[in-house]
Design an enzyme around this catalytic site. Structure first.
Site, PDB file in Angstrom:
ATOM      1  N   PHE A 139       2.456   3.674  12.328  1.00 43.42           N
ATOM      2  CA  PHE A 139       2.069   2.265  12.330  1.00 43.42           C
ATOM      3  C   PHE A 139       0.776   2.077  11.545  1.00 43.42           C
ATOM      4  CE2 PHE A 139       4.442   3.078  16.204  1.00 43.42           C
ATOM      5  CZ  PHE A 139       5.405   2.088  16.163  1.00 43.42           C
ATOM      6  N   GLY A 140       0.647   0.921  10.901  1.00 42.66           N
ATOM      7  CA  GLY A 140      -0.590   0.577  10.228  1.00 42.66           C
ATOM      8  C   GLY A 140      -1.596  -0.005  11.209  1.00 42.66           C
ATOM      9  N   GLY A 141      -2.830  -0.147  10.738  1.00 46.21           N
ATOM     10  CA  GLY A 141      -3.857  -0.802  11.537  1.00 46.21           C
ATOM     11  C   GLY A 141      -4.453   0.033  12.652  1.00 46.21           C
ATOM     12  N   ASP A 193      -5.346   9.606   5.035  1.00 43.96           N
ATOM     13  CA  ASP A 193      -4.532   8.413   5.272  1.00 43.96           C
ATOM     14  C   ASP A 193      -4.640   8.037   6.736  1.00 43.96           C
ATOM     15  OD1 ASP A 193      -2.595   6.474   5.561  1.00 43.96           O
ATOM     16  OD2 ASP A 193      -0.937   7.702   4.838  1.00 43.96           O
ATOM     17  N   GLY A 194      -5.147   6.821   6.967  1.00 47.27           N
ATOM     18  CA  GLY A 194      -5.203   6.310   8.333  1.00 47.27           C
ATOM     19  C   GLY A 194      -6.559   5.769   8.709  1.00 47.27           C
ATOM     20  N   GLY A 195      -6.650   4.462   8.887  1.00 42.29           N
ATOM     21  CA  GLY A 195      -7.891   3.851   9.328  1.00 42.29           C
ATOM     22  C   GLY A 195      -9.006   3.867   8.303  1.00 42.29           C
ATOM     23  N   ASP A 247       5.276   4.182   2.365  1.00 44.96           N
ATOM     24  CA  ASP A 247       5.373   4.816   3.681  1.00 44.96           C
ATOM     25  C   ASP A 247       6.823   4.789   4.139  1.00 44.96           C
ATOM     26  OD1 ASP A 247       2.348   5.025   4.535  1.00 44.96           O
ATOM     27  OD2 ASP A 247       2.618   3.034   3.688  1.00 44.96           O
ATOM     28  N   HIS A 258       5.477   8.897   0.776  1.00 47.73           N
ATOM     29  CA  HIS A 258       5.029   9.670   1.929  1.00 47.73           C
ATOM     30  C   HIS A 258       6.173   9.670   2.932  1.00 47.73           C
ATOM     31  CE1 HIS A 258       2.045   9.977   5.564  1.00 47.73           C
ATOM     32  NE2 HIS A 258       2.839  11.028   5.447  1.00 47.73           N
ATOM     33  N   SER A 267      -4.632  -1.790   5.690  1.00 51.22           N
ATOM     34  CA  SER A 267      -5.147  -3.018   6.292  1.00 51.22           C
ATOM     35  C   SER A 267      -6.485  -3.441   5.706  1.00 51.22           C
ATOM     36  CB  SER A 267      -5.291  -2.826   7.810  1.00 51.22           C
ATOM     37  OG  SER A 267      -4.055  -2.480   8.392  1.00 51.22           O
ATOM     38  N   SER A 286      -1.579   1.700   0.711  1.00 52.24           N
ATOM     39  CA  SER A 286      -0.281   1.714   1.380  1.00 52.24           C
ATOM     40  C   SER A 286       0.291   0.310   1.318  1.00 52.24           C
ATOM     41  CB  SER A 286      -0.459   2.133   2.840  1.00 52.24           C
ATOM     42  OG  SER A 286       0.664   1.749   3.612  1.00 52.24           O
TER      43      SER A 286
END
EC number: 5.1.3.1
Length: 223
Positions: free
Chosen positions: A143-145, A175-177, A35, A66, A198, A8
């Site tokens: 949100f990222g992170g 997608d995510g973490g 994103d 996305h 991240s 991302s």
């Protein structure tokens, strides 16, 4: 089995976005995820199609958009024109999901459908004939992170079962973490494509090494 690493650009330095996408290509990633957030479907705003188009000539990597937006149909052609070969829409946002996915394909794009954490896998069961990818969100988008939600492993596993039952070559992406600590869980559950942000940008001098590590850990989790 192929493991795809899809960064991302959300954590990228947008003041030097062209350099950042070149860095990702050099690191050996498989494609880049953009994103797109509208401040309505998710509580954040990001980029429009002109930003994506501005860096499209700089790399040969495939792009995926996305769309975390409330009205994915309104600008649909713009993302394809900007150079995104894959367009992913949320099952929760498309009022007529079949029509939207069909429109992406009719315009020459690959179609993806995304699921928020609280949305069951059954929400995509009846559109699998129209998709090339199912994206399981392992955080709440916006949100990222954020921290990976371990409870999503069961949903990834169910999506994998539904996809395999079609006999079609449909990607299962998460997608995510995603990080070295979490990619094993998602891979063991059936994901083969992993969107990371991240975890890759934490050390720009070592992105290539991080990509290789994620591939290795995902493969080990499937053994």
């Amino acid at each position: 089995m192929t493991t795809r690493i899809v960064p991302s650009v959300l954590p990228a330095d947008f003041s030097r976005l062209g350099e950042e996408v070149r860095l990702l290509e050099k690191a050996g990633v498989d494609r880049i995820q953009w994103d797109v957030m509208d401040g309505r479907f998710v509580p954040n705003l990001t980029m429009g199609p002109d930003v994506i188009a501005s860096v499209r000539p700089l790399v040969t990597l495939p792009f995926e958009a996305h769309l975390m937006v409330a009205d994915p149909d309104r600008l649909l052609p713009r993302w394809l024109d900007a150079g995104c070969g894959m367009v992913i829409v949320h099952a929760e946002a498309a009022g007529h999901l079949h029509r939207t996915l069909g429109d992406i394909r009719e315009r020459g794009g690959s179609a993806g459908v995304a699921l928020n954490p609280a949305t069951p896998a059954s929400a995509v069961e009846h559109v699998l004939d129209l998709v090339d990818l199912v994206l399981v969100m392992t955080v709440n988008p916006g949100f990222g992170g954020q921290r990976y939600l371990p409870s999503m492993a069961a949903k990834i596993r169910r999506v994998r079962e539904l996809v395999d039952a079609t006999g079609r070559d449909i990607e299962v992406e998460v997608d995510g973490g995603i990080s070295p600590d979490t990619i094993g869980s998602a891979s063991a559950a059936g994901a083969r494509t992993f969107c990371a942000g991240s975890a890759l940008f934490a050390d720009r001098d070592a992105i290539g090494e991080r990509v290789a590590e994620l591939r290795r850990l995902a493969a080990e989790a499937r053994r």
